[in-house]
Scaffold this motif. Structure first.
Motif, PDB file in Angstrom:
ATOM      1  N   SER A   1      -4.165   3.881  -7.729  1.00 30.19           N
ATOM      2  CA  SER A   1      -4.699   3.823  -6.372  1.00 30.19           C
ATOM      3  C   SER A   1      -6.121   3.240  -6.376  1.00 30.19           C
ATOM      4  O   SER A   1      -6.478   2.417  -5.520  1.00 30.19           O
TER       5      SER A   1
ATOM      6  N   SER B   1       0.834  -1.222   0.000  1.00 27.70           N
ATOM      7  CA  SER B   1       0.000   0.000   0.000  1.00 27.70           C
ATOM      8  C   SER B   1       0.864   1.266   0.000  1.00 27.70           C
ATOM      9  O   SER B   1       0.553   2.251  -0.675  1.00 27.70           O
ATOM     10  N   GLN B   2       1.987   1.203   0.715  1.00 29.97           N
ATOM     11  CA  GLN B   2       2.915   2.337   0.769  1.00 29.97           C
ATOM     12  C   GLN B   2       3.456   2.626  -0.630  1.00 29.97           C
ATOM     13  O   GLN B   2       3.434   3.755  -1.110  1.00 29.97           O
ATOM     14  N   GLN B   3       3.923   1.533  -1.260  1.00 32.28           N
ATOM     15  CA  GLN B   3       4.517   1.615  -2.605  1.00 32.28           C
ATOM     16  C   GLN B   3       3.516   2.220  -3.602  1.00 32.28           C
ATOM     17  O   GLN B   3       3.889   3.011  -4.462  1.00 32.28           O
TER      18      GLN B   3
ATOM     19  N   SER C   1       0.903   4.244  -2.870  1.00 32.33           N
ATOM     20  CA  SER C   1       0.594   5.659  -2.577  1.00 32.33           C
ATOM     21  C   SER C   1       1.726   6.592  -3.005  1.00 32.33           C
ATOM     22  O   SER C   1       1.485   7.759  -3.316  1.00 32.33           O
ATOM     23  N   ILE C   2       2.948   6.065  -3.060  1.00 31.31           N
ATOM     24  CA  ILE C   2       4.097   6.884  -3.481  1.00 31.31           C
ATOM     25  C   ILE C   2       3.888   7.429  -4.901  1.00 31.31           C
ATOM     26  O   ILE C   2       4.207   8.565  -5.207  1.00 31.31           O
TER      27      ILE C   2
END
Ligand SMILES: Nc1nc2c(ncn2[C@@H]2O[C@H](COP(=O)(O)OP(=O)(O)OP(=O)(O)O)[C@@H](O)[C@H]2O)c(=O)[nH]1
Length: 616
Positions: free
Chosen positions: A142, A130-132, A134-135
């Protein structure tokens, strides 16, 4: 006539127009296909395949849309070959040049896994990236990510997070002007509202979605929404209206066996019939589903198997129920589908209960509880706790229910057993009493027999051995080998007639009794003493020699003579005469009669000699 310049202009304009049409047509075609995917997915898939080559030159978003639509079509059509083609095309279209492309490919790979129903364990890797995602700050990426996350949450039954994600996602698709995808999420929201029992909310979203689906001409989605509407009717306890709606759907949209919506409608019909207790109809529809070997309905067919098994349990066809439950169990085990296995366990409990297999019931209940306790998945504690609570509570209720029923049954059996034990006890008591009575009767009979025998052997007046038995005993004694001297004597009371004549017969009897009691003074235990009749008695004495026996006879004689007659009211003494003989030669014994004659002769001698004496 057109000159060359004019012709050239026309050609240029035509080319420009056609180029323009061509450039527009990919987006447009994709939009048309998108509508078709939700209307006629097979044609949609064919058209996606047709434009496969031109997609190479399409824009980035068009490429993404093509991949997405192809994935969707292959999922709806359960076409694994086309799914593989889509994935390899996706890898070519989005070569891993950038991180963005890698993220898209990863998500597409996840979607492929989901389509192939290898979705268990999808939530954890999705959450991990999820982090990857949102970057990149890419709305489409998304949105696509959230869409997958939503499905994973639903699969893992984490409905609160699913809700949040769905609301977020529907807005994203609206922003991206992707009405079909927004509609898809709206359907999921309705499902979630139904799960959380927000019937009103579900109905509201459903009506909006229906309007949207009609506008978009998304026939398949419209059918799905109508199916959901029938489910709402069922929840609102209008099962017959729900059934009517489903049957109307089949008719209106001419939904046939190969139609994508067919399995779910048939399943829904079977489910409602099962719920309202019309098991024959439930079985009929479940069997229709099972007769369709199309792999596209693999999921519905397991569900149908479960429904069929449950209905068969209800109508008491446990053998067939067991067959389907075993098949379902195999599939659920292969798929590692714990919820399915819970259902299998619960149905098995019903089967065992109906077949009154208390041992099996206990084992299955235990296995169900164990399954719940040991159930762990990648999602972790939260889900496990929920499942444990739900299933344990359900299971406990069931077990309590079973135990209560079982208890009533056992109590009934117990009271029957108690009754029969009581009856048995009564019979047993009667039998014991009967046996006891028989034993008492038997003992009494023995006693009587003995008494009779004693009476038969006893002289009534004197109580000593009578003549018959005395002679028997005498005969035996004579035949018995013995070292001691045997003396056979006959005693006769002297002038007894005059006693009778003087004092009466009763006093005579008492004199006889007195003589008998006086005789006891010199008698040993093994001597024989019997009354021969009247006032005549026989003695058989055994002793060391003849002298000793004669001494003992004299002692008796003396005792009689000395007896107290006054107590009898007699004024005279009584006496007795004895005639005795001895068994002189034990090797050469005579008969008893001979010895008695000898004794009689001796008695005669004693009488003649003046009485009150012993002669031998
Ligand atoms: N009271 C009584 N008298 C009996 C019984 N049996 C026999 N007698 C009597 O006994 C008497 C026997 O008498 P006898 O055998 O004639 O001889 P006796 O008077 O004893 O004279 P000796 O034997 O010669 O000394 C008879 O009068 C019988 O009636 C009995 O059971 N009771």
């Amino acid at each position: 006539m057109l000159d060359f310049t004019q012709l050239f202009k026309i050609i240029i304009i035509f080319l420009l127009i056609s180029l323009n049409v061509n450039a527009k047509s990919i987006t447009e075609t994709l939009t048309e296909i998108e509508s078709l995917t939700r209307n006629d997915s097979l044609t949609a898939q064919a058209q996606l395949n047709t434009i496969l080559l031109s997609i190479n030159n399409a824009s980035y978003v068009e490429k993404l849309r093509w991949i997405q639509l192809s994935l969707f079509a292959s999922a709806v059509n359960s076409d694994k070959k086309y799914l593989d083609l889509t994935m390899s095309t996706a890898r070519n279209l989005l070569q891993k040049k950038s991180q963005l492309n890698s993220s898209w490919l990863l998500l597409f790979q996840f979607e492929k896994e989901q389509i192939l129903r290898e979705k268990l364990g999808l939530l954890a890797p999705l959450q991990a990236i999820s982090q990857q995602i949102s970057i990149h700050e890419n709305l489409r990426l998304s949105a696509y990510f959230n869409r997958l996350l939503l499905f994973a949450y639903i699969d893992e039954a984490i409905f609160d997070l699913a809700f949040d994600t769905a609301f977020k996602n529907i807005q994203q698709w609206q922003q991206l002007k992707e009405p079909y995808l927004a509609l898809e999420i709206a359907v999921e929201i309705i499902e979630l509202q139904l799960i959380s029992q927000d019937i009103e909310g579900a109905n509201r979203t459903l009506q909006q979605a229906k309007t949207q689906a009609k506008q978009l001409n998304a026939k398949n989605t419209l059918i799905s929404l109508n199916e959901i509407e029938s489910r709402i009717l069922f929840i609102q306890q209008k099962p017959h209206e729900a059934i009517k709606k489903l049957k109307y759907l089949l008719e209106k949209y001419k939904i046939k066996k190969n139609d994508v919506n067919y399995p779910s409608i048939i399943y829904e019909l079977s489910f409602i019939y099962y719920q309202i207790g019309q098991y024959d109809q439930a079985i009929q529809y479940a069997e229709i589903l099972l007769s369709n070997s199309d792999p596209a309905i693999e999921n519905s067919s397991i569900a149908a198997k479960m429904l069929l098994a449950k209905s068969l349990v209800e109508i008491g066809d446990l053998t067939r129920a067991k067959k389907f439950i075993t098949e379902a169990k195999q599939i659920f085990t292969l798929k590692n589908d714990h919820f399915g296995l819970f259902e299998v366990d619960k149905t098995n409990i019903d089967i065992l209960y109906k077949s009154k297999d208390i041992n099996g019931l206990y084992k299955s209940a235990k296995s169900l509880v164990n399954r719940v306790i040991n159930f762990k998945d990648n999602q972790g504690e939260q889900r496990t706790k929920r499942a444990n609570t739900i299933v344990q509570v359900d299971n406990q209720n069931k077990v309590i229910d079973i135990l209560a029923k079982d208890n009533t049954k056992q109590q009934k059996e117990l009271s029957v057993t108690k009754k029969s034990v009581q009856e048995q006890n009564t019979y047993l008591t009667l039998l014991v009493l009967f046996c006891l009575s028989l034993s008492i009767l038997f003992i009494w009979l023995l006693f009587l027999l003995r008494k009779i025998r004693v009476l038969a052997n006893t002289d009534v007046l004197t109580g000593i051995t009578n003549r018959r038995h005395g002679l028997e005993l005498a005969e035996k004694r004579l035949n018995k080998k013995t070292q001691s001297t045997l003396c056979i004597a006959i005693m006769d009371l002297d002038e007894f007639k005059s006693v009778n004549d003087t004092y009466g017969h009763d006093i005579g009897d008492k004199v006889i009794q007195l003589a008998v009691s006086q005789s006891q003074v010199a008698l040993n235990e093994d001597d024989i003493f019997c009354r021969m009749g009247g006032e005549e008695f026989m003695y058989i004495l055994s002793d060391i020699d003849q002298i000793k026996t004669i001494q003992r006879l004299n002692k008796i004689r003396e005792s009689i003579f000395q007896s107290d007659t006054h107590s009898l009211g007699i004024n005279r003494q009584i006496s007795a005469s004895f005639g005795a003989t001895h068994v002189s030669d034990p090797q050469n014994k005579k008969s008893l009669t001979d010895y008695m004659i000898e004794a009689d002769i001796a008695l005669y001698k004693a009488k003649n000699n003046g009485r009150n004496q012993v002669q031998s």
